[in-house]
Structures are given as structure tokens and as C-alpha cells.
Write a protein that holds these residues in place. Structure first.
Motif, PDB file in Angstrom:
ATOM      1  N   ASN A 331       0.858  -1.193   0.000  1.00 47.29           N
ATOM      2  CA  ASN A 331       0.000   0.000   0.000  1.00 47.29           C
ATOM      3  C   ASN A 331       0.895   1.244   0.000  1.00 47.29           C
ATOM      4  N   PHE A 332       1.249   1.696  -1.195  1.00 44.83           N
ATOM      5  CA  PHE A 332       2.099   2.882  -1.339  1.00 44.83           C
ATOM      6  C   PHE A 332       1.245   4.082  -1.739  1.00 44.83           C
ATOM      7  N   SER A 333       1.685   5.241  -1.320  1.00 44.18           N
ATOM      8  CA  SER A 333       1.004   6.465  -1.745  1.00 44.18           C
ATOM      9  C   SER A 333       1.293   6.706  -3.224  1.00 44.18           C
ATOM     10  N   GLY A 334       0.407   7.382  -3.877  1.00 42.78           N
ATOM     11  CA  GLY A 334       0.578   7.614  -5.300  1.00 42.78           C
ATOM     12  C   GLY A 334      -0.372   6.755  -6.096  1.00 42.78           C
ATOM     13  N   SER A 335      -0.071   6.540  -7.353  1.00 42.48           N
ATOM     14  CA  SER A 335      -0.968   5.799  -8.234  1.00 42.48           C
ATOM     15  C   SER A 335      -0.832   4.296  -8.001  1.00 42.48           C
ATOM     16  N   PHE A 336      -1.788   3.557  -8.561  1.00 43.65           N
ATOM     17  CA  PHE A 336      -1.770   2.103  -8.458  1.00 43.65           C
ATOM     18  C   PHE A 336      -0.559   1.510  -9.187  1.00 43.65           C
ATOM     19  N   LEU A 337       0.032   2.284 -10.106  1.00 43.81           N
ATOM     20  CA  LEU A 337       1.212   1.793 -10.816  1.00 43.81           C
ATOM     21  C   LEU A 337       2.377   1.552  -9.854  1.00 43.81           C
ATOM     22  N   THR A 338       2.462   2.365  -8.816  1.00 46.47           N
ATOM     23  CA  THR A 338       3.521   2.171  -7.824  1.00 46.47           C
ATOM     24  C   THR A 338       3.346   0.832  -7.116  1.00 46.47           C
ATOM     25  N   ASP A 339       2.114   0.542  -6.685  1.00 47.03           N
ATOM     26  CA  ASP A 339       1.844  -0.742  -6.038  1.00 47.03           C
ATOM     27  C   ASP A 339       2.149  -1.907  -6.969  1.00 47.03           C
ATOM     28  N   ASN A 340       1.768  -1.757  -8.247  1.00 44.96           N
ATOM     29  CA  ASN A 340       2.027  -2.835  -9.208  1.00 44.96           C
ATOM     30  C   ASN A 340       3.517  -3.042  -9.432  1.00 44.96           C
ATOM     31  N   MET A 341       4.264  -1.941  -9.465  1.00 42.94           N
ATOM     32  CA  MET A 341       5.709  -2.049  -9.651  1.00 42.94           C
ATOM     33  C   MET A 341       6.344  -2.793  -8.482  1.00 42.94           C
ATOM     34  N   VAL A 342       5.970  -2.428  -7.253  1.00 45.96           N
ATOM     35  CA  VAL A 342       6.514  -3.097  -6.074  1.00 45.96           C
ATOM     36  C   VAL A 342       6.061  -4.552  -6.033  1.00 45.96           C
ATOM     37  N   LEU A 343       4.808  -4.793  -6.417  1.00 45.34           N
ATOM     38  CA  LEU A 343       4.282  -6.158  -6.423  1.00 45.34           C
ATOM     39  C   LEU A 343       5.074  -7.050  -7.389  1.00 45.34           C
ATOM     40  N   LEU A 344       5.373  -6.522  -8.569  1.00 44.76           N
ATOM     41  CA  LEU A 344       6.165  -7.285  -9.543  1.00 44.76           C
ATOM     42  C   LEU A 344       7.567  -7.555  -9.027  1.00 44.76           C
ATOM     43  N   LEU A 345       8.170  -6.553  -8.376  1.00 48.11           N
ATOM     44  CA  LEU A 345       9.500  -6.750  -7.789  1.00 48.11           C
ATOM     45  C   LEU A 345       9.481  -7.868  -6.756  1.00 48.11           C
ATOM     46  N   LEU A 346       8.467  -7.867  -5.902  1.00 53.85           N
ATOM     47  CA  LEU A 346       8.362  -8.883  -4.856  1.00 53.85           C
ATOM     48  C   LEU A 346       8.199 -10.278  -5.454  1.00 53.85           C
ATOM     49  N   LYS A 347       7.325 -10.404  -6.436  1.00 56.48           N
ATOM     50  CA  LYS A 347       7.075 -11.712  -7.037  1.00 56.48           C
ATOM     51  C   LYS A 347       8.301 -12.248  -7.758  1.00 56.48           C
ATOM     52  N   ASN A 348       9.076 -11.355  -8.351  1.00 55.65           N
ATOM     53  CA  ASN A 348      10.290 -11.781  -9.050  1.00 55.65           C
ATOM     54  C   ASN A 348      11.409 -12.173  -8.082  1.00 55.65           C
ATOM     55  N   HIS A 349      11.435 -11.524  -6.909  1.00 51.15           N
ATOM     56  CA  HIS A 349      12.511 -11.781  -5.949  1.00 51.15           C
ATOM     57  C   HIS A 349      12.173 -12.895  -4.966  1.00 51.15           C
ATOM     58  N   ILE A 350      10.906 -13.045  -4.628  1.00 49.14           N
ATOM     59  CA  ILE A 350      10.505 -14.056  -3.640  1.00 49.14           C
ATOM     60  C   ILE A 350       9.505 -15.001  -4.295  1.00 49.14           C
ATOM     61  N   HIS A 352       9.439 -18.396  -3.538  1.00 46.95           N
ATOM     62  CA  HIS A 352       9.456 -19.645  -2.769  1.00 46.95           C
ATOM     63  C   HIS A 352       9.032 -19.302  -1.338  1.00 46.95           C
ATOM     64  N   ALA A 353       9.165 -20.260  -0.443  1.00 43.77           N
ATOM     65  CA  ALA A 353       8.932 -20.054   0.992  1.00 43.77           C
ATOM     66  C   ALA A 353       7.476 -19.773   1.339  1.00 43.77           C
ATOM     67  N   ASN A 354       6.549 -20.046   0.386  1.00 45.66           N
ATOM     68  CA  ASN A 354       5.119 -19.849   0.633  1.00 45.66           C
ATOM     69  C   ASN A 354       4.804 -18.424   1.079  1.00 45.66           C
ATOM     70  N   VAL A 355       5.327 -17.459   0.337  1.00 49.92           N
ATOM     71  CA  VAL A 355       5.053 -16.049   0.569  1.00 49.92           C
ATOM     72  C   VAL A 355       4.104 -15.571  -0.528  1.00 49.92           C
ATOM     73  N   TYR A 356       2.988 -14.964  -0.116  1.00 47.83           N
ATOM     74  CA  TYR A 356       1.962 -14.542  -1.065  1.00 47.83           C
ATOM     75  C   TYR A 356       1.729 -13.033  -0.933  1.00 47.83           C
ATOM     76  N   PHE A 357       1.206 -12.423  -2.001  1.00 45.25           N
ATOM     77  CA  PHE A 357       1.097 -10.959  -2.055  1.00 45.25           C
ATOM     78  C   PHE A 357      -0.326 -10.526  -2.402  1.00 45.25           C
ATOM     79  N   THR A 358      -0.713  -9.380  -1.852  1.00 47.07           N
ATOM     80  CA  THR A 358      -2.050  -8.863  -2.104  1.00 47.07           C
ATOM     81  C   THR A 358      -2.045  -7.333  -1.974  1.00 47.07           C
ATOM     82  N   ASN A 359      -3.076  -6.708  -2.577  1.00 46.23           N
ATOM     83  CA  ASN A 359      -3.265  -5.265  -2.418  1.00 46.23           C
ATOM     84  C   ASN A 359      -4.244  -4.944  -1.289  1.00 46.23           C
ATOM     85  N   LYS A 360      -4.833  -5.987  -0.688  1.00 49.54           N
ATOM     86  CA  LYS A 360      -5.809  -5.781   0.376  1.00 49.54           C
ATOM     87  C   LYS A 360      -5.084  -5.589   1.704  1.00 49.54           C
TER      88      LYS A 360
END
Length: 413
Positions: A331-350, A352-360
């Protein structure tokens, strides 16, 4: 050293050798230890002992290499204590372990190689050994054959004294005896099986047939393994459960009977990854093994290796997505593009380890944001884009969260 390791490992100053202040990688450390071993007196004495049946006499060493008597006897005593020179079983096992670790082979006589090749052909024809590493297995066989040839009496005495537990029926026993020109009534074959088993070189189907059957042991293993698997948050089909029970029980039986293991201490296997990333699975597996070993009244040495093997068996068969999951919301301030950018970074870096991501932001174990409030104890502030320090903090928080969730679940239970 500059040529060998591509780093200035050592320097000479005023006639003294110093180690440079340098971070040496594991690979470079191994190459350094390998260099020192193959140029050390131990390698020379071990090679002579293997090829000639005994360590060289002092007069020969003094003449050929100019050793002093104190140096000679110091290295001879130490090597004998390591390899068990008067017990063929221990000697073959330890000599193979040392030679395979430092990746060097011996110039075995052609006659020894010929006999070893004949034995190898039979082991392969009967499906007894894994064929993935011919060179290693062939050197192992050469060690067995040359020890029998050079120290026949000691070998046969070790053969009779060693308590063998792996046996195979059929004509292969007589064929091996015939190749080696001995009459052992299957003892040589059991001897070979036991040595190979210590290094996990035997096909599992052969192991299942070779281990002695014990109804009491089988009943304990079946009951406790079923209870163990049912306690885990995993889904198994009946066939998957049956296969997994068989494989786990095989690992336990192998562990019980394998008193000459490659790993002698729990520290040889680093379980910190499983302990931190899958605490539920790690602790459940450890508790299960302790209970089985206690029920079977056997030694509990080297549990770490067994934990690793059983967890590996579980990962081979089933989906472990529900074991110790962690949900991260963004949940970053600014547009939804910022959240999507961070979300993509997280999914590419993590991944494994049963780590899941959400905007909620209401459904999370960890909240990543750039404007954290006091409402979430597991919230962290990231820069846009995140720095290496941000990633480090997140990794530590994931491990802490998994640990806390495990402790909370078990406390409430």
C-alpha cells in the motif's frame, strides 16, 4: 598461489608466511584444502597403504623423502587412527571417503581393475547399484578388491566380525565369490552392500528387499508415520500417502542400520533454512523422528541428516503451499502503478517459501508501505524503489513472522 586460486592468499614477509586479509569463497577454500592434502604426507602414506597393503617402513620413507623418524611416526600414527588400518571394513570406508572428498584416484594394477569391472558388470546387471557415477563406484570396488588381495586374512576376519544386515538372495552371491576366488556364502556380497549403503549407492528397490523384516518395527513405523503426515497441512491422495509412507520408512530403516554414515555430526547438514522458512514442518519432523527412535530403542545419532531426508521426501511428493504461509500486502502512496511495480519486484525476488502478495491491506501478515501507521506491528517502510537494506529487513521480518505464527498456533493448541 596466484595462478592456482587467482587471489593472493599468502604473502611472504621477512621470511615468514602470512595469510592476506581476503574473503575466501567456499570453492577457493576447498581448492586450498585439496592442494594441502594432495601435497601432504597423509596422501603419500594413504596411497602406499592402499596399493601395497601396509604403510611403508621408515627406512624407505627416509631414503626416498628424507623424513625424520619423529615426522614419520607422527603422521603414521595419526593416519592409522583416522582410517582404522587393522579393520578392512573401516579402512575401505574411510579411505574412500577421503579420496572422494579430495577427488583423487589411485593407479590400481590392471588385475585389480579387471576383477572390479567384472563385479561392477554383475552389480549393474542385477540392478543393485545406481549407475549415475561410474568412476566413483568403480574406485570403491577397486578399494575392496585390492584390500582383499593385499590383506586377505585381515579382510576375511573383518568379514566374519562385521555384523552384516543387508543380504540379497540368488546366484549373484556365488558369481561374486567366483570372480574373487573365495567361498564366503554371500558374505562378500553383504560386505559390498553394506559399504555401498553407507554412501547411498544402492538402488532403493534392492534396499527394500535386502533389509531384515521386523513386524514390530514395521507396525511402529506405519502407525507413527501416518499420524505424522496427518498432522501436516498437506493434501495427499491415497496412492501419494502410501508411496510417501514407504519412502519415509525406508529412510528411517536406512538410518537405523547405517552405523557408518558419511555425516558424523548434526552440524554437517545445515537445517537453518527449514527451521526458519518452514518451522511447522521442521519441528513436526524432528518431533516425529525422536518419537520413532525412542519407540524403537535405537541410537539417536545424526538426527539432522534424517530430518533433511524426510523433508526432502515430503517435497518430492506433495504440494507444500499451505505450510507456514505468509501474506504480504502493498500500500504505497501515489498511483496504483507504484503498487504494481513493487508487487512485480516482490514476485520476481521471492518465488518460494510460501510467501503470497495482495493489495488488500486488511488481509496480511506484513504490510509494506511508504507511510506506515501505528495500526500494524508488522509494517515496514520502503523506499521507491527498495534498497538492498529494505530487502534485508523484509527477509528478517518474514522469518520472524513465520516463527511467531508457529509459536502462536502451537501455544493455542
Amino acid at each position: 598461489f596466484d595462478t592456482l586460486f587467482h587471489i593472493k592468499v599468502l604473502k611472504v614477509l621477512n621470511g615468514r608466511i602470512y595469510v592476506n586479509r581476503h574473503t575466501i569463497t567456499r570453492a577457493q577454500m576447498y581448492r586450498l584444502s585439496h592442494f594441502y592434502f594432495v601435497t601432504s604426507p597423509y596422501k603419500l602414506l594413504l596411497e602406499y597403504r592402499i596399493l601395497n597393503g601396509d604403510t611403508p617402513r621408515y627406512n624407505k620413507i627416509a631414503t626416498d623423502y628424507g623424513w625424520s623418524s619423529s615426522l614419520y611416526f607422527k603422521y603414521k600414527r595419526h593416519l592409522s587412527s583416522i582410517i582404522g588400518a587393522k579393520n578392512s571394513y573401516m579402512f575401505i570406508h574411510n579411505a574412500f571417503f577421503i579420496s572422494s572428498h579430495y577427488q583423487f584416484t589411485f593407479n590400481f594394477p590392471l588385475s585389480i581393475q579387471t576383477l572390479s569391472q567384472k563385479i561392477w558388470d554383475q552389480l549393474l546387471a542385477y540392478g543393485i547399484v545406481k549407475s549415475y557415477d561410474y568412476t566413483q563406484l568403480f574406485n570403491f570396488l577397486c578399494l575392496i578388491v585390492i584390500e582383499l588381495n593385499n590383506n586377505h586374512d585381515i579382510f576375511m576376519q573383518s568379514l566374519n566380525n562385521e555384523k552384516t544386515y543387508l543380504h540379497i538372495t540368488g546366484e549373484v552371491n556365488d558369481i561374486i565369490d567366483e570372480i574373487l576366488n573365495v567361498t564366503s556364502h554371500g558374505k562378500i556380497m553383504s560386505f559390498i552392500l553394506q559399504l555401498f549403503h553407507a554412501f547411498d549407492f544402492i538402488n532403493e528397490n534392492i534396499l527394500r528387499l535386502s533389509f531384515p523384516s521386523n513386524n514390530h518395527t514395521n507396525a511402529i513405523l506405519l502407525s507413527r508415520t501416518k499420524n505424522f503426515l496427518s498432522s501436516l497441512p498437506i493434501l495427499l491422495t491415497p496412492s501419494e500417502e502410501s508411496s510417501l509412507i514407504q519412502n519415509i520408512n525406508l529412510e528411517i530403516v536406512k538410518h537405523i542400520h547405517n552405523h557408518m554414515q558419511m555425516f558424523n555430526t548434526n552440524s554437517s547438514v545445515d537445517l537453518s533454512y527449514f527451521r526458519e522458512v518452514y518451522p511447522t514442518l521442521y519441528h513436526a519432523t524432528q518431533k516425529f523422528i525422536v518419537s520413532v527412535i525412542s519407540a524403537l530403542k535405537t541410537k539417536d545419532q545424526n538426527i539432522g541428516t534424517l530430518v533433511f531426508k524426510i523433508i526432502t521426501r515430503i517435497f518430492e511428493v506433495t504440494n507444500t503451499d499451505n505450510i507456514d504461509p505468509v501474506t504480504i500486502s502493498i500500500n504505497f502512496s501515489g498511483s496504483f502503478l507504484t503498487d504494481n511495480m513493487v508487487l512485480l519486484l516482490l514476485k520476481n525476488h521471492i518465488n518460494h517459501a510460501n510467501v503470497y502478495f495482495t493489495n488488500k491491506t486488511t488481509l496480511n501478515d506484513i504490510l509494506i508501505t511508504d507511510a506506515i501507521t501505528g495500526s500494524n506491528n508488522n509494517g515496514i517502510i520502503w523506499k521507491k524503489p527498495p534498497t538492498p537494506k529494505d530487502w534485508e529487513v523484509l527477509g528478517e521480518l518474514i522469518v520472524t513472522t513465520k516463527k511467531n505464527k508457529y509459536l502462536e498456533t502451537n501455544y493455542n493448541a
